[in-house]
Motif scaffolding. Structure first.
Motif, mmCIF file in Angstrom:
data_model
loop_
_atom_site.group_PDB
_atom_site.id
_atom_site.type_symbol
_atom_site.label_atom_id
_atom_site.label_comp_id
_atom_site.label_asym_id
_atom_site.label_seq_id
_atom_site.Cartn_x
_atom_site.Cartn_y
_atom_site.Cartn_z
ATOM 1 N N ASP A 176 -27.056 47.789 59.913
ATOM 2 C CA ASP A 176 -28.500 47.794 59.672
ATOM 3 C C ASP A 176 -28.932 46.629 58.793
ATOM 4 N N VAL A 177 -28.181 46.382 57.742
ATOM 5 C CA VAL A 177 -28.510 45.283 56.832
ATOM 6 C C VAL A 177 -28.403 43.949 57.558
ATOM 7 N N SER A 178 -27.366 43.798 58.360
ATOM 8 C CA SER A 178 -27.187 42.552 59.112
ATOM 9 C C SER A 178 -28.325 42.326 60.103
ATOM 10 N N GLU A 179 -28.719 43.391 60.796
ATOM 11 C CA GLU A 179 -29.824 43.270 61.746
ATOM 12 C C GLU A 179 -31.138 42.942 61.032
ATOM 13 N N ASP A 180 -31.368 43.574 59.894
ATOM 14 C CA ASP A 180 -32.577 43.277 59.124
ATOM 15 C C ASP A 180 -32.598 41.821 58.676
ATOM 16 N N ALA A 181 -31.448 41.326 58.235
ATOM 17 C CA ALA A 181 -31.368 39.932 57.786
ATOM 18 C C ALA A 181 -31.609 38.982 58.954
ATOM 19 N N ARG A 182 -31.015 39.287 60.093
ATOM 20 C CA ARG A 182 -31.214 38.442 61.274
ATOM 21 C C ARG A 182 -32.680 38.438 61.693
ATOM 22 N N ASP A 183 -33.306 39.614 61.672
ATOM 23 C CA ASP A 183 -34.719 39.708 62.042
ATOM 24 C C ASP A 183 -35.606 38.933 61.065
ATOM 25 N N VAL A 231 -27.740 40.332 52.185
ATOM 26 C CA VAL A 231 -26.763 41.121 52.942
ATOM 27 C C VAL A 231 -25.599 41.512 52.044
ATOM 28 N N LEU A 232 -25.111 40.581 51.259
ATOM 29 C CA LEU A 232 -23.987 40.863 50.372
ATOM 30 C C LEU A 232 -24.349 41.917 49.326
ATOM 31 N N GLU A 233 -25.522 41.772 48.706
ATOM 32 C CA GLU A 233 -25.958 42.739 47.697
ATOM 33 C C GLU A 233 -26.111 44.143 48.299
ATOM 34 N N ALA A 234 -26.732 44.232 49.457
ATOM 35 C CA ALA A 234 -26.934 45.536 50.101
ATOM 36 C C ALA A 234 -25.604 46.144 50.533
ATOM 37 N N THR A 235 -24.695 45.315 51.013
ATOM 38 C CA THR A 235 -23.390 45.801 51.451
ATOM 39 C C THR A 235 -22.576 46.328 50.274
ATOM 40 N N VAL A 236 -22.580 45.589 49.171
ATOM 41 C CA VAL A 236 -21.850 46.032 47.982
ATOM 42 C C VAL A 236 -22.463 47.317 47.437
ATOM 43 N N SER A 237 -23.774 47.395 47.413
ATOM 44 C CA SER A 237 -24.453 48.596 46.934
ATOM 45 C C SER A 237 -24.101 49.808 47.799
ATOM 46 N N SER A 238 -24.148 49.639 49.108
ATOM 47 C CA SER A 238 -23.805 50.723 50.017
ATOM 48 C C SER A 238 -22.336 51.105 49.866
ATOM 49 N N GLY A 239 -21.473 50.115 49.785
ATOM 50 C CA GLY A 239 -20.046 50.378 49.635
ATOM 51 C C GLY A 239 -19.743 51.141 48.361
ATOM 52 N N THR A 240 -20.411 50.772 47.281
ATOM 53 C CA THR A 240 -20.221 51.458 46.008
ATOM 54 C C THR A 240 -20.631 52.922 46.108
ATOM 55 N N ALA A 241 -21.768 53.169 46.725
ATOM 56 C CA ALA A 241 -22.238 54.549 46.890
ATOM 57 C C ALA A 241 -21.283 55.350 47.771
ATOM 58 N N ARG A 242 -20.793 54.739 48.840
ATOM 59 C CA ARG A 242 -19.884 55.444 49.753
ATOM 60 C C ARG A 242 -18.549 55.752 49.075
ATOM 61 N N PHE A 254 -21.025 53.901 56.192
ATOM 62 C CA PHE A 254 -20.981 52.564 55.600
ATOM 63 C C PHE A 254 -21.074 51.495 56.688
ATOM 64 N N ALA A 255 -20.347 51.694 57.781
ATOM 65 C CA ALA A 255 -20.416 50.736 58.891
ATOM 66 C C ALA A 255 -21.838 50.654 59.439
ATOM 67 N N ASP A 256 -22.504 51.790 59.578
ATOM 68 C CA ASP A 256 -23.902 51.800 60.028
ATOM 69 C C ASP A 256 -24.794 51.041 59.054
ATOM 70 N N ASP A 257 -24.576 51.260 57.755
ATOM 71 C CA ASP A 257 -25.364 50.554 56.737
ATOM 72 C C ASP A 257 -25.201 49.048 56.866
ATOM 73 N N VAL A 258 -23.959 48.599 57.049
ATOM 74 C CA VAL A 258 -23.694 47.160 57.167
ATOM 75 C C VAL A 258 -24.381 46.592 58.398
#
Length: 82
Positions: A70-77, A11-22, A64-68
């Protein structure tokens, strides 16, 4: 416990990656606007273009909020499956 740590890392890696792109996208939006202003492009710096810039930046933040989420839901699943 290891599964939870792996999920948190993912989750952290995906969030940082998305944040960087945004942030890069926002930077480019602002620079494109500033270039038009600096070059004296009267059409590129009117009131409508400022509002469009703000709308585009807001869309990036919302994306970015949507990305976060989505990543959180994927991790929970993925944790539920294991």
């Amino acid at each position: 416990m290891i599964k939870l740590i792996d999920a948190a890392r993912s989750v952290l890696e995906a969030t940082v990656s998305s944040g960087t792109a945004r942030v890069e996208n926002i930077h480019n939006l602002v620079m494109d606007y500033a270039r038009g202003y600096a070059e004296g492009d009267k059409e590129g710096v009117d009131r409508d273009s400022i509002y469009q810039l703000v709308r585009d930046i807001t869309a990036e933040i919302g994306g970015f909020a949507d990305d976060v989420l989505d990543v959180s839901e994927d991790a929970r699943d993925s944790l539920k499956k294991k």
